[in-house]
Structures are given as C-alpha cells and as structure tokens.
Write a protein that holds these residues in place. Sequence first.
Motif, PDB file in Angstrom:
ATOM      1  N   THR A 154       0.958  -1.185  -0.038  1.00 19.76           N
ATOM      2  CA  THR A 154      -0.062   0.021   0.003  1.00 19.76           C
ATOM      3  C   THR A 154       0.838   1.353  -0.013  1.00 19.76           C
ATOM      4  OG1 THR A 154       0.033   0.000   2.469  1.00 19.76           O
ATOM      5  CG2 THR A 154      -1.764  -1.020   1.339  1.00 19.76           C
ATOM      6  N   GLU A 195      -5.076  11.217  -0.173  1.00 18.69           N
ATOM      7  CA  GLU A 195      -5.825  10.677   0.828  1.00 18.69           C
ATOM      8  C   GLU A 195      -7.106  11.624   1.068  1.00 18.69           C
ATOM      9  OE1 GLU A 195      -6.059   7.712   2.286  1.00 18.69           O
ATOM     10  OE2 GLU A 195      -4.196   6.907   1.841  1.00 18.69           O
ATOM     11  N   ASN A 313     -17.746   2.244   6.432  1.00 15.34           N
ATOM     12  CA  ASN A 313     -17.541   2.855   4.741  1.00 15.34           C
ATOM     13  C   ASN A 313     -17.280   4.307   4.903  1.00 15.34           C
ATOM     14  OD1 ASN A 313     -17.797   0.316   3.653  1.00 15.34           O
ATOM     15  ND2 ASN A 313     -19.989   0.692   3.891  1.00 15.34           N
ATOM     16  N   GLN A 316     -12.272   5.933   3.390  1.00 15.92           N
ATOM     17  CA  GLN A 316     -11.618   5.081   2.519  1.00 15.92           C
ATOM     18  C   GLN A 316     -10.018   5.404   2.240  1.00 15.92           C
ATOM     19  OE1 GLN A 316     -12.801   2.394   0.972  1.00 15.92           O
ATOM     20  NE2 GLN A 316     -14.965   2.918   1.995  1.00 15.92           N
ATOM     21  N   ASN A 318      -6.123   4.731   0.906  1.00 16.41           N
ATOM     22  CA  ASN A 318      -5.371   4.255   0.123  1.00 16.41           C
ATOM     23  C   ASN A 318      -3.995   3.816   0.476  1.00 16.41           C
ATOM     24  OD1 ASN A 318      -7.309   4.970  -1.938  1.00 16.41           O
ATOM     25  ND2 ASN A 318      -6.807   7.109  -1.704  1.00 16.41           N
ATOM     26  N   THR A 352      -5.718  -0.166   6.603  1.00 20.23           N
ATOM     27  CA  THR A 352      -6.894  -1.180   6.250  1.00 20.23           C
ATOM     28  C   THR A 352      -6.456  -2.444   5.948  1.00 20.23           C
ATOM     29  OG1 THR A 352      -7.860   0.781   4.868  1.00 20.23           O
ATOM     30  CG2 THR A 352      -8.679  -1.455   4.378  1.00 20.23           C
ATOM     31  N   GLY A 356     -10.931  -5.167   4.366  1.00 15.78           N
ATOM     32  CA  GLY A 356     -11.247  -3.990   4.328  1.00 15.78           C
ATOM     33  C   GLY A 356     -11.875  -3.129   5.545  1.00 15.78           C
ATOM     34  N   LEU A 358     -11.061  -0.800   9.010  1.00  9.07           N
ATOM     35  CA  LEU A 358     -10.276   0.289   9.216  1.00  9.07           C
ATOM     36  C   LEU A 358      -9.792   0.037  10.764  1.00  9.07           C
ATOM     37  CD1 LEU A 358      -9.162   3.180   8.708  1.00  9.07           C
ATOM     38  CD2 LEU A 358     -11.138   4.057   9.715  1.00  9.07           C
TER      39      LEU A 358
END
Length: 522
Positions: A154, A195, A313, A316, A318, A352, A356, A358
Amino acid sequence: MNSLGLPLPKPHLSRQTLISNSKPLIPFLEWRLRSQSSKGFPFLRRERTRIHATTALLQHSEHDVVVVGAGIIGLSIARQLLLESDLSVAIVDAGLPCSGATGAGQGYIWMAHKTPGSDTWELAMRSKYLWEELAESLQRRGLDPLQVLGWKKTGSLLIGRTSEELAILEERVRLLSHTGLRVEFLSSNSLLSREPALEVGKEGGAAFFPDDCQIDAFNTASFIEKGNKCFASKGRYAEFYNDPAKCLVRSERNGVAEAIQTSKNILYFKKALVFAAGAWTGCLMRSLFVETDIVPVPVKPRKGHLIVLENFNGIQLNHGLMEVGYMDHQFASYQPVDNTQHFSSVSMTATTDMNGNLVLGSSRQFSGFCKEVEEPIVKSILERAAEFFPTLNDLFHNLNENGKIRVGFRPYMPDGKPVIGPILRFPKVFLATGHEGSGLSLALGTAEMVADMILDNPSRVDCKPFSVEGRFSHWVLKSSGKVDKKQLKCIHFVNQFMDLRDCEHIRRLSFHSPTKFWKKPD
C-alpha cells in the motif's frame, strides 16, 4: 486470573506436603523448609533427590532445538532452522500461536519510522527484503500473497501538521533517499489528492514511502506454522501449546542447561534453547534462572490498544498512515507507576486490513500484564484519529456497534533495540525478544540471525548491537523501597508454580512489594 487465587506458602509447610502435592511446586526436586523465625518466610534449601513419582507423569522427548514462544518471532525461528538445516525443532507456548503481541498488531512492514545508521537499521532492511522475497516466492508458486499472508503493498505516509513537523519530514526524506529507499515529500495539496478523507490543514504534508507493505498477523503466522508442520512427518517438528515452561533442567555433573520442563513435558535439547516469549521473556528468565547470577533482561510489557472498525465505509484509505509524533511515542521511556495512574501516550496510526476493516491506533502504556480494555485510552485514540479524520467524530456514541478492541503487550527494551544472541554462562541458551512494536517487521531478519548463530554460519547482519552480554551494565534495577530477603525467597518460591504470565501481578498484589523498574542512573 487463576494464579492470583493460589494460596500463599505457609511458614511451616512440611517436606511431605510438597512431595505429595498433585501439582508440584518445584518439579524434579524435593525441598526442605526451615523456618528461621516465627515471623519470617520459610528458608528454602534444595536437595538433589529426584522425585520419581513426579517425573513419571511427564512426557520426555529429545530435540535439537527448543523454541519457547509461538509468536511471529518464535515461529519464524523454527521455520528458518527447518528450511536451512536438518535439525529437529520443538516449539512451546503457554497459550496458542498469535496470542500475544503478534495477534494484536497492525502488521505493517514499514521503513517510514526507521532511522538510517541506527543499530536496528540493517536488521530492518534485511528483514523487509526477506518479506518481499517471501511474497514473490508465493507468486512464483501461483499463490496470491494477499490471501496467504494478507500482503498489501500500500505504501505508507508519515504525516506532519506543523512547520516544525514538516522540517522533520523534509530532513527524513533527504536522509532516507540517500540509502536507496524510494521516498518523496508531499505538500498539503499533493497529500489531499492521495488521501481525500485526511485533514492536515494548509501547513500539513507527508513523507511518502511507496514500497512499504503490510501483512495480516494471523494469516502469516498460520502460513508459517503450516509450513513447519510439513516437517513433523519426518520427525523434525513438534508443537506443545497451552503448556507453560516451569523450570530449566541442568546437568548435575556440570550445571549445563539440558532441558526445559513444562507443565506436561520434559523437552531435552541437544543444540539450543531459544527464548522468544516477547514481553514475558523477562518474567520467564527471573523464574528459570532464579538461583544464578544471570542479569535479568530488562524487557517490560508495554500495553497497547487498537480499534478495529468493521464494515465501516465512512473513510476509504489508499495507504497506511502514521503521524510523525509516532516516532517519539514509540521510544518514550519507562516511567514508574502506581496502581491508580498509568503513564500512557497516544499517536495516530491508520491502516486497512485484508478484509477492508479500518484499524486505528495506537496507544502505549506501562501497566503490567493487565489485559483489560481501558475506555479512557480507547476514547483518546478515537479523539486523536478524529483530528486527522473528522468523519470519525460520529463514532463516539456507537463504537460498540461498529468496533472491536485489540489489546496486546509489546516487549519493550529501555535502549530501544531487541536482544538477540546467546547467554555467555549458558552458551546453548539464546534470547530473541525486545522488538517492541516491530516484531512482525523484524521477524524474518531476527530468525535468520538466530539460525546463523546456532548453525555457526557467518552473520549477514551485524549482531553485536543486539548482544546479551555486557548490554545492560549501564542499567540498574531500582526499587521504591527495600525488599526483605526472606520476602524475595518467597517470591522466587511462588514463581515456580504460578502461571508465568501473571508473575508481575503476584509480586505486586500478594506481597505488596515495591514496583521494580529499569532506569538509567542519574
């Protein structure tokens, strides 16, 4: 905890009482008790008579190497020895794999917070290379590293929000780029484009490390353990879980360590005994080497909380994120604490996981082996994360519905680097502990180093900075008051039959002895 309910030894226990105890206090050995005074604790004197009735209940086995500790360090050491030699290996743990710091971590393999030229730099670089090599080998075999290890490349962002922090980041970018690492400085606008959910203000920025990776601790440990088990059919691998170590068996002829006794087994080792028990290593050594002049390794449990937000959700990510203050937070020194207030620090980290979810952190505090979730700490983590991600402010009232809390104990060393190597007085006994929050990232390099020592291979990384001998001469054991010698003898006595993971609680709660801590002399 069960150990806290054990009755304390009485001043006039008889020899026969100890021998007939169904769970012997001191395995193998009879003890004769002589009370020096009616007020004191019993004086203990060891006899050399074997208790055959006790040993008959234990299973005996022989191995080339015995590893104590089934975290990522212990499992990786076993793997390295199995792959690089024809030695047989047994691994022992008081619990199950990943039940310590390994299972509670975020799993990042990052260089963002490592410092070029430091004692751990070469080990970190070597270990990262070995992790990347492992991921590539899985791909060559047609396997998906994400599914097998939770491997994700990542990249990571080391984030600053003030002009002072940006100056630190720019200097780190300059230093790290000279080592060959890919790293670049991002302004506030560039960071926002990578981000969008992140809020750092106009003065904010980050150092971006595109090659940093992360893994899933449970998947990785499971993969390594499964690979180790492939050698079981050849008689080269054995596991002994839920089987805590109780005492070190030494030769009556020359005093050389020759076996480790657990609650169910006596495991003889021909080549080496490796202690890789993380935060419990110091407690374990104090119990097993109680009658020697071996200097205890000053490893302390450093409690940490992580928040896992499942099916969330609102944000998110990256990349993996870490605020620049984490570097100071990681190396904050140990402070003496009382029972009502624990020294703690919190800094923002965010990743993450492979599912998925957090994962937010992180906290560090010295509070013994208390594994209870502390709501003020959890609240502080959320508040700190919300400064960077305002969306998280909505979570304060429904965290129980969305989140899970992980609690673990990092093995903290006062000088900030792990202990890896043999004990001079016991050359067949090795230590591999004190990695603090870098156990996962340094695991493969540590395993390679330990295996090279045991096999007498040339070391690929300088191992002198991690040596055991002479390492702690500038650290002194201090106490807030005197501890009576008879009291210490009784503490040693209790150490032999209690759960080793609770030894710090036994000392504090049962005997009200002053809290011991390691501190540099003034």
